[in-house]
Design a protein around this motif. Sequence first.
Motif, PDB file in Angstrom:
ATOM      1  N   ARG A 145       0.805  -1.221   0.000  1.00  0.00           N
ATOM      2  CA  ARG A 145       0.000   0.000   0.000  1.00  0.00           C
ATOM      3  C   ARG A 145       0.841   1.277   0.000  1.00  0.00           C
ATOM      4  O   ARG A 145       0.294   2.371   0.159  1.00  0.00           O
ATOM      5  CB  ARG A 145      -0.941   0.021   1.203  1.00  0.00           C
ATOM      6  N   ALA A 146       2.143   1.158  -0.173  1.00  0.00           N
ATOM      7  CA  ALA A 146       2.994   2.341  -0.259  1.00  0.00           C
ATOM      8  C   ALA A 146       3.472   2.521  -1.693  1.00  0.00           C
ATOM      9  O   ALA A 146       3.714   1.549  -2.417  1.00  0.00           O
ATOM     10  CB  ALA A 146       4.188   2.214   0.674  1.00  0.00           C
ATOM     11  N   LEU A 147       3.575   3.760  -2.101  1.00  0.00           N
ATOM     12  CA  LEU A 147       4.125   4.089  -3.418  1.00  0.00           C
ATOM     13  C   LEU A 147       5.154   5.199  -3.245  1.00  0.00           C
ATOM     14  O   LEU A 147       4.862   6.232  -2.632  1.00  0.00           O
ATOM     15  CB  LEU A 147       3.021   4.557  -4.368  1.00  0.00           C
ATOM     16  N   ALA A 148       6.348   4.976  -3.774  1.00  0.00           N
ATOM     17  CA  ALA A 148       7.398   5.996  -3.752  1.00  0.00           C
ATOM     18  C   ALA A 148       7.520   6.609  -5.141  1.00  0.00           C
ATOM     19  O   ALA A 148       7.553   5.896  -6.146  1.00  0.00           O
ATOM     20  CB  ALA A 148       8.726   5.379  -3.324  1.00  0.00           C
ATOM     21  N   ILE A 149       7.561   7.925  -5.190  1.00  0.00           N
ATOM     22  CA  ILE A 149       7.732   8.658  -6.441  1.00  0.00           C
ATOM     23  C   ILE A 149       9.006   9.487  -6.331  1.00  0.00           C
ATOM     24  O   ILE A 149       9.251  10.133  -5.304  1.00  0.00           O
ATOM     25  CB  ILE A 149       6.532   9.580  -6.730  1.00  0.00           C
ATOM     26  N   ALA A 150       9.819   9.449  -7.378  1.00  0.00           N
ATOM     27  CA  ALA A 150      11.092  10.158  -7.374  1.00  0.00           C
ATOM     28  C   ALA A 150      11.191  11.070  -8.587  1.00  0.00           C
ATOM     29  O   ALA A 150      10.624  10.791  -9.650  1.00  0.00           O
ATOM     30  CB  ALA A 150      12.259   9.175  -7.365  1.00  0.00           C
ATOM     31  N   SER A 151      11.924  12.151  -8.419  1.00  0.00           N
ATOM     32  CA  SER A 151      12.208  13.053  -9.528  1.00  0.00           C
ATOM     33  C   SER A 151      13.696  13.017  -9.847  1.00  0.00           C
ATOM     34  O   SER A 151      14.522  12.790  -8.959  1.00  0.00           O
ATOM     35  CB  SER A 151      11.805  14.485  -9.176  1.00  0.00           C
ATOM     36  N   PHE A 152      14.026  13.209 -11.118  1.00  0.00           N
ATOM     37  CA  PHE A 152      15.378  13.532 -11.555  1.00  0.00           C
ATOM     38  C   PHE A 152      15.293  14.906 -12.194  1.00  0.00           C
ATOM     39  O   PHE A 152      14.406  15.148 -13.023  1.00  0.00           O
ATOM     40  CB  PHE A 152      15.904  12.526 -12.578  1.00  0.00           C
ATOM     41  N   GLY A 153      16.215  15.820 -11.837  1.00  0.00           N
ATOM     42  CA  GLY A 153      16.059  17.190 -12.282  1.00  0.00           C
ATOM     43  C   GLY A 153      17.264  17.771 -12.979  1.00  0.00           C
ATOM     44  O   GLY A 153      18.400  17.305 -12.816  1.00  0.00           O
ATOM     45  N   LEU A 154      17.024  18.812 -13.766  1.00  0.00           N
ATOM     46  CA  LEU A 154      18.080  19.568 -14.433  1.00  0.00           C
ATOM     47  C   LEU A 154      18.594  20.633 -13.470  1.00  0.00           C
ATOM     48  O   LEU A 154      18.337  21.821 -13.611  1.00  0.00           O
ATOM     49  CB  LEU A 154      17.537  20.205 -15.715  1.00  0.00           C
ATOM     50  N   THR A 155      19.332  20.183 -12.472  1.00  0.00           N
ATOM     51  CA  THR A 155      19.835  21.076 -11.440  1.00  0.00           C
ATOM     52  C   THR A 155      21.243  21.553 -11.788  1.00  0.00           C
ATOM     53  O   THR A 155      21.996  20.851 -12.461  1.00  0.00           O
ATOM     54  CB  THR A 155      19.855  20.362 -10.081  1.00  0.00           C
ATOM     55  N   PRO A 156      21.634  22.744 -11.327  1.00  0.00           N
ATOM     56  CA  PRO A 156      22.958  23.286 -11.673  1.00  0.00           C
ATOM     57  C   PRO A 156      24.077  22.464 -11.058  1.00  0.00           C
ATOM     58  O   PRO A 156      23.913  21.879  -9.984  1.00  0.00           O
ATOM     59  CB  PRO A 156      22.918  24.703 -11.095  1.00  0.00           C
ATOM     60  N   PRO A 157      25.243  22.408 -11.741  1.00  0.00           N
ATOM     61  CA  PRO A 157      26.375  21.625 -11.244  1.00  0.00           C
ATOM     62  C   PRO A 157      27.100  22.343 -10.113  1.00  0.00           C
ATOM     63  O   PRO A 157      28.076  23.060 -10.331  1.00  0.00           O
ATOM     64  CB  PRO A 157      27.270  21.478 -12.485  1.00  0.00           C
ATOM     65  N   GLY A 158      26.645  22.128  -8.872  1.00  0.00           N
ATOM     66  CA  GLY A 158      27.174  22.879  -7.741  1.00  0.00           C
ATOM     67  C   GLY A 158      27.954  22.064  -6.734  1.00  0.00           C
ATOM     68  O   GLY A 158      28.211  22.545  -5.622  1.00  0.00           O
ATOM     69  N   GLY A 159      28.350  20.830  -7.080  1.00  0.00           N
ATOM     70  CA  GLY A 159      29.104  20.001  -6.141  1.00  0.00           C
ATOM     71  C   GLY A 159      30.580  19.976  -6.466  1.00  0.00           C
ATOM     72  O   GLY A 159      31.038  20.504  -7.488  1.00  0.00           O
ATOM     73  N   GLU A 160      31.341  19.333  -5.587  1.00  0.00           N
ATOM     74  CA  GLU A 160      32.787  19.243  -5.798  1.00  0.00           C
ATOM     75  C   GLU A 160      33.340  17.979  -5.159  1.00  0.00           C
ATOM     76  O   GLU A 160      32.904  17.551  -4.093  1.00  0.00           O
ATOM     77  CB  GLU A 160      33.492  20.477  -5.217  1.00  0.00           C
ATOM     78  N   VAL A 161      34.312  17.378  -5.837  1.00  0.00           N
ATOM     79  CA  VAL A 161      35.102  16.267  -5.308  1.00  0.00           C
ATOM     80  C   VAL A 161      36.491  16.805  -4.985  1.00  0.00           C
ATOM     81  O   VAL A 161      37.129  17.449  -5.828  1.00  0.00           O
ATOM     82  CB  VAL A 161      35.204  15.117  -6.327  1.00  0.00           C
ATOM     83  N   ARG A 162      36.953  16.555  -3.763  1.00  0.00           N
ATOM     84  CA  ARG A 162      38.283  16.998  -3.347  1.00  0.00           C
ATOM     85  C   ARG A 162      39.042  15.836  -2.722  1.00  0.00           C
ATOM     86  O   ARG A 162      38.475  14.781  -2.433  1.00  0.00           O
ATOM     87  CB  ARG A 162      38.191  18.113  -2.307  1.00  0.00           C
ATOM     88  N   LEU A 163      40.317  16.053  -2.471  1.00  0.00           N
ATOM     89  CA  LEU A 163      41.126  15.154  -1.662  1.00  0.00           C
ATOM     90  C   LEU A 163      41.518  15.881  -0.383  1.00  0.00           C
ATOM     91  O   LEU A 163      41.930  17.051  -0.431  1.00  0.00           O
ATOM     92  CB  LEU A 163      42.398  14.730  -2.411  1.00  0.00           C
ATOM     93  N   ASP A 164      41.371  15.201   0.761  1.00  0.00           N
ATOM     94  CA  ASP A 164      41.810  15.831   2.000  1.00  0.00           C
ATOM     95  C   ASP A 164      43.327  15.671   2.152  1.00  0.00           C
ATOM     96  O   ASP A 164      44.002  15.152   1.260  1.00  0.00           O
ATOM     97  CB  ASP A 164      41.050  15.278   3.201  1.00  0.00           C
ATOM     98  N   ARG A 165      43.858  16.123   3.246  1.00  0.00           N
ATOM     99  CA  ARG A 165      45.317  16.100   3.424  1.00  0.00           C
ATOM    100  C   ARG A 165      45.881  14.693   3.425  1.00  0.00           C
ATOM    101  O   ARG A 165      47.058  14.491   3.097  1.00  0.00           O
ATOM    102  CB  ARG A 165      45.682  16.817   4.720  1.00  0.00           C
TER     103      ARG A 165
END
Length: 509
Positions: free
Chosen positions: A359-379
């Motif tokens: 009796r549960a239904l999950a609905i998800a969106s995929f969106g055209l969102t701006p590229p605002g993330g970053e991958v870094r290396l720590d020390r």
Amino acid sequence: MRTIDTDVLVVGSGFGAAAVARRLAEAGAAVTLVEKGPRVGPGDFRQTQDPRYITRYLKGVSGDHLHLTFAEALGGGSGFYEMVSLRAPSLAFDQVDGVGRRLWPATLNRQALDPWYDLAERELGVNQIPESEVPKSGLVFSLLLRQLGYSCERARYAVRNCLGSGFCITGCIYGAKQSLHLNYLPGAEAAGAIVECDREVVAVVPIRDVPPRDGPLGRVPHRYLVETRSRAGAAPVRYRARIVVLGGGTVGTAALLLRSRTHLPRLSPHVGRNLAVNGGVKVVGLLADGLPDGDMFAGRSHPGMISYEFLESHRLTLSAVKALPLQIVTAARLRLDGDDEHAWWGEDHAKLMARFRNRALAIASFGLTPPGGEVRLDRAGRVTVSLDPTPALQGHLRGARQLIEQILTRNRCRVLRADWIDRSGVPHEGTFLSTAHQTGTARMADRREDGVTDPAGEVFGYPGLFVSDGAAIPTSLAVNTSLTILANAERIAAAILARHGLAHRELVA
């Protein structure tokens, strides 16, 4: 340390790597493919929710406002994705940055990529799911939309003879899902490519003042020394290559380039930046009386339906989603809207979960969102990720949530509140996104000032060094990313071959 010479070294074995390895090997180049994860295929997969099995192949990294999931195994994410194979809509290619500049290179749009989508779909055997095979949850989702006058269509999958076992994300033991283990990887090996697993690339180092030598690629020198190590304790190996193609995934490729920056000082400052996360929102509702049952924990893992109705108005697509029970209990605390904040525990919660399966239904969106993330290396050299929750991003997420909730409530469904939690069981505060559809950390661009590689995937300032995976894709796509990554990798492979006067077998045929 042993040094091995090869014409082409391909790093990774997923959608962005396997096609390049196969096409260059078919053209006669000596190709070596190295994969940091274990060798695995349909005969090794298991139908289980055991976290020790799942985390053997599926990895994750969390940071400020963001969690990314990716695979480390032969075949990359193809062994564990849900087979959904969709072309990015034309709108995805028209996205611009904050000053109105187009994010994709000028020559790349949906029309330019369509021939490569055609090729990728033929190789994977992509077809639209038949009406008779749409899972119950997909039918309920389409019913909710139809009752409100909205459109919906059947999704396209890379699958043959699906049995509906429901364990797509742990690997299809029947070989029905057309993962790369069944097409590109065996094709590459049949053409002479050498595939080495448990080989993690540590650094890419240019070789200077090496004279050109004749070979299948023409008079091209061995331009790069690629250092690798074994996680299982085998001796380290380094490869000397004329061409190096990075296809280890959006996170893996960014991390490798960042680790290699001391050897590659002309790298664009955009490496690791511009991470796009496909802006997803998930909302769960309890179905109203009179609506048919769903099948949250049974059958094909993807519900089979997608709606493009809101692409123009809200810059997103919608689909129903399903999950393994383990994913539900480890990712969120659920309670009915309006209930006490502690209602996710105890007898009331037990009654709610008893209804969840049907009796549960999950609905998800995929969106055209701006590229605002970053991958870094720590020390310490460890990968970290972060996301800037800009007003534009937060506005998109609010709009997506409101849209999904309205679809549910206008169909008299009750919205469930989900507190998304971290590994310690504590809810994330503020904006937090989780995705396996990340792109953009070494994006293609027309100029070094705007990206890391040129439109052919070649890294600015470093001839013979290419990026062919999700890291090269400049934007979110509003659909699953696998088919676009594969199509673009086919395009990049053809460009490499053309540059060296070699023929792409499929184009000749």
